[in-house]
Write a protein that holds these residues in place. Structure first.
Motif, mmCIF file in Angstrom:
data_model
loop_
_atom_site.group_PDB
_atom_site.id
_atom_site.type_symbol
_atom_site.label_atom_id
_atom_site.label_comp_id
_atom_site.label_asym_id
_atom_site.label_seq_id
_atom_site.Cartn_x
_atom_site.Cartn_y
_atom_site.Cartn_z
ATOM 1 N N GLY A 1 5.208 3.320 4.198
ATOM 2 C CA GLY A 1 5.096 3.696 5.598
ATOM 3 C C GLY A 1 3.891 3.048 6.256
ATOM 4 O O GLY A 1 2.915 2.687 5.580
ATOM 5 N N ALA A 2 3.938 2.893 7.570
ATOM 6 C CA ALA A 2 2.844 2.253 8.304
ATOM 7 C C ALA A 2 2.338 3.128 9.433
ATOM 8 O O ALA A 2 1.729 2.638 10.382
ATOM 9 N N GLY A 3 2.560 4.441 9.309
ATOM 10 C CA GLY A 3 2.068 5.363 10.314
ATOM 11 C C GLY A 3 0.782 6.041 9.873
ATOM 12 O O GLY A 3 0.156 5.666 8.882
ATOM 13 N N LEU A 4 0.407 7.072 10.600
ATOM 14 C CA LEU A 4 -0.862 7.731 10.323
ATOM 15 C C LEU A 4 -0.813 8.601 9.083
ATOM 16 O O LEU A 4 -1.824 8.760 8.396
ATOM 17 N N SER A 5 0.347 9.166 8.777
ATOM 18 C CA SER A 5 0.461 9.945 7.542
ATOM 19 C C SER A 5 0.254 9.043 6.332
ATOM 20 O O SER A 5 -0.438 9.411 5.369
ATOM 21 N N ALA A 6 0.859 7.859 6.367
ATOM 22 C CA ALA A 6 0.654 6.902 5.282
ATOM 23 C C ALA A 6 -0.813 6.480 5.209
ATOM 24 O O ALA A 6 -1.378 6.346 4.114
ATOM 25 N N ALA A 7 -1.444 6.273 6.360
ATOM 26 C CA ALA A 7 -2.860 5.905 6.371
ATOM 27 C C ALA A 7 -3.726 7.020 5.786
ATOM 28 O O ALA A 7 -4.688 6.760 5.060
ATOM 29 N N ASP A 8 -3.378 8.270 6.088
ATOM 30 C CA ASP A 8 -4.109 9.396 5.507
ATOM 31 C C ASP A 8 -3.975 9.410 3.994
ATOM 32 O O ASP A 8 -4.936 9.707 3.269
ATOM 33 N N ALA A 9 -2.776 9.087 3.501
ATOM 34 C CA ALA A 9 -2.566 9.040 2.053
ATOM 35 C C ALA A 9 -3.388 7.913 1.426
ATOM 36 O O ALA A 9 -3.967 8.081 0.346
ATOM 37 N N VAL A 10 -3.447 6.773 2.092
ATOM 38 C CA VAL A 10 -4.262 5.662 1.599
ATOM 39 C C VAL A 10 -5.724 6.077 1.508
ATOM 40 O O VAL A 10 -6.411 5.826 0.506
ATOM 41 N N LEU A 11 -6.219 6.724 2.534
ATOM 42 C CA LEU A 11 -7.612 7.164 2.545
ATOM 43 C C LEU A 11 -7.883 8.164 1.424
ATOM 44 O O LEU A 11 -8.915 8.093 0.742
ATOM 45 N N CYS A 12 -6.952 9.095 1.236
ATOM 46 C CA CYS A 12 -7.109 10.093 0.176
ATOM 47 C C CYS A 12 -7.174 9.422 -1.192
ATOM 48 O O CYS A 12 -8.043 9.751 -2.018
ATOM 49 N N ALA A 13 -6.267 8.476 -1.442
ATOM 50 C CA ALA A 13 -6.243 7.786 -2.736
ATOM 51 C C ALA A 13 -7.507 6.947 -2.932
ATOM 52 O O ALA A 13 -8.133 6.987 -3.994
ATOM 53 N N CYS A 14 -7.891 6.202 -1.912
ATOM 54 C CA CYS A 14 -9.079 5.353 -2.030
ATOM 55 C C CYS A 14 -10.340 6.183 -2.238
ATOM 56 O O CYS A 14 -11.218 5.803 -3.029
ATOM 57 N N ASN A 15 -10.434 7.302 -1.562
ATOM 58 C CA ASN A 15 -11.614 8.161 -1.716
ATOM 59 C C ASN A 15 -11.717 8.750 -3.119
ATOM 60 O O ASN A 15 -12.785 9.202 -3.530
ATOM 61 N N ASN A 16 -10.578 8.774 -3.834
ATOM 62 C CA ASN A 16 -10.569 9.287 -5.203
ATOM 63 C C ASN A 16 -10.411 8.173 -6.239
ATOM 64 O O ASN A 16 -10.081 8.438 -7.396
ATOM 65 N N ASN A 17 -10.662 6.938 -5.790
ATOM 66 C CA ASN A 17 -10.634 5.761 -6.684
ATOM 67 C C ASN A 17 -9.300 5.607 -7.405
ATOM 68 O O ASN A 17 -9.252 5.275 -8.596
ATOM 69 N N ILE A 18 -8.219 5.843 -6.693
ATOM 70 C CA ILE A 18 -6.870 5.696 -7.234
ATOM 71 C C ILE A 18 -6.272 4.411 -6.679
ATOM 72 O O ILE A 18 -6.320 4.162 -5.467
ATOM 73 N N SER A 19 -5.696 3.595 -7.543
ATOM 74 C CA SER A 19 -5.088 2.336 -7.110
ATOM 75 C C SER A 19 -3.911 2.613 -6.171
ATOM 76 O O SER A 19 -3.146 3.559 -6.369
ATOM 77 N N VAL A 20 -3.771 1.741 -5.185
ATOM 78 C CA VAL A 20 -2.754 1.936 -4.156
ATOM 79 C C VAL A 20 -1.922 0.679 -3.975
ATOM 80 O O VAL A 20 -2.461 -0.428 -3.844
ATOM 81 N N LEU A 21 -0.603 0.854 -3.964
ATOM 82 C CA LEU A 21 0.334 -0.157 -3.492
ATOM 83 C C LEU A 21 0.899 0.365 -2.185
ATOM 84 O O LEU A 21 1.465 1.455 -2.146
ATOM 85 N N HIS A 22 0.745 -0.383 -1.113
ATOM 86 C CA HIS A 22 1.113 0.092 0.216
ATOM 87 C C HIS A 22 2.197 -0.813 0.795
ATOM 88 O O HIS A 22 1.930 -1.965 1.162
ATOM 89 N N ALA A 23 3.415 -0.302 0.854
ATOM 90 C CA ALA A 23 4.554 -1.089 1.334
ATOM 91 C C ALA A 23 5.013 -0.596 2.700
ATOM 92 O O ALA A 23 5.106 0.607 2.939
ATOM 93 N N PHE A 24 5.314 -1.547 3.580
ATOM 94 C CA PHE A 24 5.822 -1.194 4.905
ATOM 95 C C PHE A 24 6.648 -2.354 5.451
ATOM 96 O O PHE A 24 6.456 -3.512 5.067
ATOM 97 N N ARG A 25 7.562 -2.035 6.323
ATOM 98 C CA ARG A 25 8.538 -3.028 6.797
ATOM 99 C C ARG A 25 7.981 -3.967 7.860
ATOM 100 O O ARG A 25 8.413 -5.103 7.974
ATOM 101 N N LYS A 26 7.040 -3.502 8.643
ATOM 102 C CA LYS A 26 6.565 -4.300 9.763
ATOM 103 C C LYS A 26 5.574 -5.373 9.326
ATOM 104 O O LYS A 26 4.960 -5.286 8.271
ATOM 105 N N HIS A 27 5.442 -6.380 10.176
ATOM 106 C CA HIS A 27 4.402 -7.390 9.987
ATOM 107 C C HIS A 27 3.064 -6.763 10.363
ATOM 108 O O HIS A 27 3.000 -5.878 11.227
#
Length: 556
Positions: free
Chosen positions: A319-345
């Motif tokens: 996802g490329a919305g704010l919920s997905a961004a919140d999840a990215v922040l949560c994972a990064c803040n806990n030093n968890i590796s992230v693969l972030h896929a989204f359809r848009k450029h």
């Protein structure tokens, strides 16, 4: 009696109510406020910065806004909502907010205690709606003051005015839910709210031939004789409701897990259910597997239970919305590796990040920077043949796992910024092909398939309203009745100034259901509906006078 069995729904309410509101979030709360005798007048000491609107307001300054011509007042106004009344109410409450100003409201609220419109607000939990279940560590997109409801300043109630900076003038869900819960108590609205109620059916009952009672929309006998009108002597069916009453059925959860059914009858029903009931699905193979989730809370729970950490396989966030961004922040803040896929450029102008000022939303712009700069290095894997329309190397790609993804250094250099979180990799213009039982996910790009071992997947691509209690899931109410209701693609079709459904008179919709996803604008739906109902029922003498007569009141 309006109730089929014993229940804690207040008995003092008449069998046939003028209004039942389904949903006790900010939409339902604001509408309850406007139906409870609170009236907005032009503040005599205020001057609106829009001279044309100010002149119109002065023409009828002796009348509350709810009794004025909303179409006339809304004419020529522009704002970030497609609903003209939402733009009108917003500019009265927050003049010139889109230009960065924080002018005081130009409205003065007066409570007329001698009349109000009886109504019930049905909600699944305490007043506040979905705000009670949101992650407490996040910040709202809107400024705290834009989350407030009429009559009570947000900062005064939450004591947030003392130490907030530019970036901290936003609020946490905990602060917002507390504000709404206290708002209902302080404004004297609590008696209108019935908590822990689950609506299971809403259907219109029509008067049949003489002596045959009311028939429901499916041709069956709804309620016999005149029983449904007992307690409201001399009242017939509301003319503005399309010639019928609405039957609202459901149950209330009491004493733990006990479910007590109820049945109410109403001349008008307001849909204020929001849009967070049903998460959007990808519709791909394996989406039902136990490591695939559709809520950010699953990530927080896994972190708190130590099921995820720096040594875990990556978390896939879709996802490329704010919920997905919140999840990215949560994972990064806990030093968890992230693969972030989204359809848009990454440069797609429709990405929400391009609409957010950097000074107010620095954390989201950090995510956007990573989305843009830490993209996966895509190998040239052009297929020479296909099977069933898919590249023939799909099986080999799935069997031979991709190595740990590495962001492209060229993109990082081009962006001119540092690597914010090395274990984050974005996959622009990718979609999920499938999830496999062995904890693998397959991503499809423009010319390649990639398989990765993951610890969990979060599919955060939006939510849909769940109107299962209406016939056909309420699909017939949409702008396109052939498609499901969607807040963005297919909202409920309503009259622009009354918010009454064009397909079903007597049924109203507001908030995300009509495209207003921000609290700042959904209040306009409350104004339009309250204005319509108060005008309509005042003509029929159905406003309840608590002290006899009309007039007087107090300023707040």
């Amino acid at each position: 009696m309006p109730l089929l069995e014993e229940t804690t729904v207040p008995r003092e309410h008449p069998p046939t109510l003028p209004v039942v509101i389904i949903g006790n979030g900010p939409s339902g709360i604001c509408l309850s406020y406007l139906l409870s005798g609170y009236k907005p007048y032009l503040d005599p000491s205020a001057v609106h910065p829009n001279p044309v609107l100010y002149r119109k307001l002065q023409e009828t300054r002796h009348l509350p806004i709810t009794e004025q011509d909303l179409e006339y007042l809304s004419e020529g106004l522009e704002g970030r909502s497609g609903n003209p009344v939402a733009v009108l109410f917003d500019t009265l409450l927050h003049p010139n907010a889109d230009f960065g100003y924080e002018f005081p409201p130009v409205l003065q609220w007066r409570r007329d205690k001698q009349q109000h419109l009886p109504h019930l607000v049905l909600g699944r939990a305490t007043p506040g709606g979905a705000w009670h279940v949101m992650e407490g560590s996040m910040l709202t997109i809107s400024l705290g003051i834009w989350m407030e409801l009429p009559g009570i300043n947000y900062r005064d109630l939450t004591n947030n005015g003392k130490c907030r900076g530019v970036t901290n003038d936003r609020a946490t869900p905990e602060e917002i839910s507390s504000y709404y819960r206290n708002y209902v108590k302080l404004m004297g609205l609590k008696h209108n709210f019935v908590d822990n109620t689950y609506v299971t059916s809403v259907q219109k009952l029509f008067r049949g031939p003489e002596g045959e009672g009311l028939e429901n929309g499916h041709g069956g006998l709804g309620v016999g004789g005149k029983g449904v009108y007992e307690g409201r002597e001399g009242e017939g069916v509301d003319e503005g409701g399309g010639g019928g009453l609405w039957e609202v059925r459901g149950y209330q959860r009491v004493q733990g897990d006990t479910h007590v059914p109820f049945c109410l009858f109403s001349e008008n029903v307001v849909l204020a259910t929001g849009a967070s009931d049903s998460p959007a699905q990808l519709g791909v193979e394996g989406e039902e597997l136990p490591f695939v989730f559709h809520s950010i809370s699953a990530l927080g729970l896994a972190v708190s239970r130590k099921k995820l950490g720096p040594n875990s396989d990556p978390v896939l966030i879709v996802g490329a919305g704010l919920s997905a961004a919140d999840a990215v922040l949560c994972a990064c803040n806990n030093n968890i590796s992230v693969l972030h896929a989204f359809r848009k450029h990454v440069d797609d102008p429709g990405l929400i990040f391009k609409q957010l000022p950097k000074t107010l939303y620095p954390e989201y712009h950090k995510v956007y920077h990573m989305m843009h700069s830490q993209t996966h290095a895509t190998p040239n894997m052009a297929a020479t043949s296909t099977t069933n329309g898919l590249p023939s190397m799909a099986a080999s790609v799935c069997s031979k796992m991709c190595s740990k993804p590495q962001p492209t250094t060229t993109n990082m250099a081009a962006s001119g910024g540092p690597v914010l979180f090395p274990d984050y990799t974005s996959f622009p213009e990718h979609r999920v092909e499938s999830f496999q039982p062995d904890m693998k996910c397959v991503l499809q790009g423009s010319n390649s398939l990639k398989a990765f071992k993951i610890s969990m997947a979060l599919v955060l691509i939006g939510t849909h309203p769940n109107l299962f209690f209406l016939k056909g899931q309420g699909q017939y109410l949409g702008l396109d009745p052939t498609k499901p209701i969607s807040c963005k693609q297919n909202p409920v079709d309503v009259h622009p100034y009354t918010f009454e459904c064009t397909k079903d008179p007597g049924l109203f919709a507001m908030g995300p259901l009509v495209g207003d996803n921000f609290v700042r604008f959904l209040k306009g739906g409350a104004l339009g509906i309250a204005s319509c109902l108060l005008k309509r029922l005042k003509k029929k003498g159905k406003l309840i006078a608590e002290g006899g007569g009309v007039g007087g009141g107090e300023f707040i």
